[in-house]
Scaffold this active site. Structure first.
Site, PDB file in Angstrom:
ATOM      1  N   ALA A 193       0.540  -0.925  -0.027  1.00 16.96           N
ATOM      2  CA  ALA A 193      -0.080  -0.181  -0.563  1.00 16.96           C
ATOM      3  C   ALA A 193       0.714   1.172   0.193  1.00 16.96           C
ATOM      4  O   ALA A 193       2.354   0.968   0.320  1.00 16.96           O
ATOM      5  CB  ALA A 193      -0.871   0.372   1.081  1.00 16.96           C
ATOM      6  N   LYS A 194       0.634   2.207  -0.102  1.00 17.81           N
ATOM      7  CA  LYS A 194       0.991   3.684  -0.306  1.00 17.81           C
ATOM      8  C   LYS A 194      -0.064   5.000  -0.541  1.00 17.81           C
ATOM      9  O   LYS A 194      -0.754   4.671  -0.354  1.00 17.81           O
ATOM     10  CB  LYS A 194       1.556   3.854  -1.655  1.00 17.81           C
ATOM     11  CG  LYS A 194       3.146   4.536  -1.040  1.00 17.81           C
ATOM     12  CD  LYS A 194       4.450   3.985  -0.694  1.00 17.81           C
ATOM     13  CE  LYS A 194       5.379   5.290  -0.264  1.00 17.81           C
ATOM     14  NZ  LYS A 194       6.717   4.274   0.640  1.00 17.81           N
ATOM     15  N   GLY A 195       0.469   5.861   0.451  1.00 19.73           N
ATOM     16  CA  GLY A 195      -0.788   6.763   0.672  1.00 19.73           C
ATOM     17  C   GLY A 195      -0.050   7.964   0.977  1.00 19.73           C
ATOM     18  O   GLY A 195       1.248   8.216   0.969  1.00 19.73           O
TER      19      GLY A 195
END
Length: 432
Positions: A122-124
């Site tokens: 994931a990345k944000g």
């Protein structure tokens, strides 16, 4: 150092490399397809992996110190969770976009898989320049962001970590905001926290330590003793400084280190312990230097090992033919563009990819998560010993793929990662 007989020729897929610049998402999808071409994998699984499972876009209004309200946009891209909860950083940067988060989330999936960690990617982040925020404004932004993401993160769902523009304090605020809403202290919701509230010893140094460990292993592979190896390190932040200091301590000759202002260069070797890292004294490298060269010059120094540990896309089509190092060990995320990667492969320059070399960060984040779940802290010695064991195991798997498939180190790492992810998808199947 790198022998031609041990390096593959460039295959037809590399000949179709897109014109630069290439987005993180385009690069990640291209690398996925390229790795899949070396394996007998169900094309339906490859197609699934080309897309994120979910992308959350949120609006974050905060009150500025002057009483005005400003609205920012935040994202959390959750790519794949077939092997475990989502895992990946949160960045605060004005150029954060949906597609960037998706591409970086895909890279996290590969990184966790190549390290054989029970996580997905994931990345944000938030599209904001953190330098324009006061500490109080950054705290309000973080707490509101945590509230907006609250239903989508958690220690068994998605575990954020620090990234560009965020740090241990940011993670502390996020953990506190999440815990307050849940009504209990839940340290495992994030990693990269201060040790006093459940963070792990050695977490901040881990990416640099893993870069140094992989550099030592690749030197052994090419029969180049570490104490006869010359190294140039671009970037003297947390990753670059820790890698440079360890390699210096282990006997390598670190001839150049740099920050945004330029590079300190000494062919006899830089005394890395006497130069403050960016965290210790921002932009101090050139102030301690007798001889200063540019960052561009550092990249083309005639050394055994080049470690780009600063920004992405610094080795490009324009300078790839001038890279004089035998081996490039990627300390930063995505420092080599696709076209440059093809050029380096044609020139028999070995490139050890970021998803292996700097994976110490997510590996020690895994250790932190285990410590939080079990409510039992590890010593720094245990963390470093466990990290070395994990990096050795990952290196052994990648080296085996490199030799078996006669491919580049990057392709070997992706083959290891993709084969593990595909096997997990095959075992779990598609529901309903």
């Amino acid at each position: 150092m790198a022998s031609g007989s041990d390096r593959p020729s460039v295959d037809s897929d590399d000949a179709t490399a897109p014109a630069e610049p290439e987005s993180a998402l385009e690069t990640a999808r291209r690398q996925l397809r390229h790795a899949a071409s070396h394996l007998a994998i169900d094309p339906d699984i490859v197609e699934r992996l080309a897309h994120p499972k979910k992308v959350h876009e949120v609006t974050i209004p905060i009150e500025r110190d002057d009483g005005t309200v400003e609205v920012f946009t935040g994202y959390r891209a959750q790519h794949d969770s077939v092997r475990g909860p989502y895992k990946g950083g949160l960045r605060y940067h004005p150029d954060v976009t949906r597609d960037e988060c998706v591409g970086l989330g895909m890279w996290m999936t590969w990184k966790c898989a190549v390290m054989d960690l029970p996580f997905g990617g994931a990345k944000g982040g938030v599209a904001v320049d953190p330098k324009t925020l006061s500490a109080a404004e950054k705290e309000r932004l973080t707490r509101r962001f945590a509230q907006e993401l609250r239903d989508n993160i958690g220690p068994t769902r998605d575990i954020p970590a620090p990234d560009m523009g965020t740090d241990a304090q940011t993670m502390a605020w996020l953990m506190d905001a999440y815990s307050m809403q849940e009504g209990e202290t839940i340290p495992g919701v994030v990693t990269g926290k201060p040790p006093v509230i459940g963070g792990s010893e050695g977490r901040q140094e881990a990416p640099g330590r893993s870069v140094a460990l992989i550099t030592q292993l690749v030197c052994e592979h090419y029969d180049s003793p570490i104490d006869e190896t010359t190294v140039a390190v671009q970037g003297y932040g947390s990753v670059g400084a820790n890698a440079a200091r360890l390699l210096d301590e282990w006997g390598a000759t670190v001839v150049a280190i740099s920050d945004v202002n330029g590079a300190m260069y000494d062919p006899a070797g830089v005394e890395t312990s006497s130069v403050p890292s960016h965290d210790e004294e921002p932009e101090a490298v050139t102030a301690y230097a007798d001889t200063v060269i540019s960052n561009d010059e550092l990249l083309t120094l005639d050394v055994d090992v080049l470690v780009p540990a600063a920004l992405g896309n610094v080795i490009t089509e324009e300078n790839a033919t001038a890279i004089a190092a035998d081996v490039v060990v990627e300390g930063a995320n995505g420092p080599t563009t696709s076209t440059a990667d093809s050029i380096l492969a044609q020139r028999d320059v070995a490139v050890v990819p970021d998803i292996l070399a700097n994976a110490g960060g997510v590996t020690v984040s895994y250790f932190e998560w285990l410590q939080d779940i079990n409510r039992r802290a590890w010593s720094l010695e245990r963390v470093n010993d466990e990290l070395e064991t994990e990096m050795q195991a990952a290196w052994d798997a990648v080296r085996a793929a490199h030799e078996q498939h006669d491919v580049t180190w990057r392709d070997a790492a992706y083959i290891v990662a993709l084969s593990r992810i595909a096997a997990a998808h095959d075992a779990r199947g598609l529901w309903p």
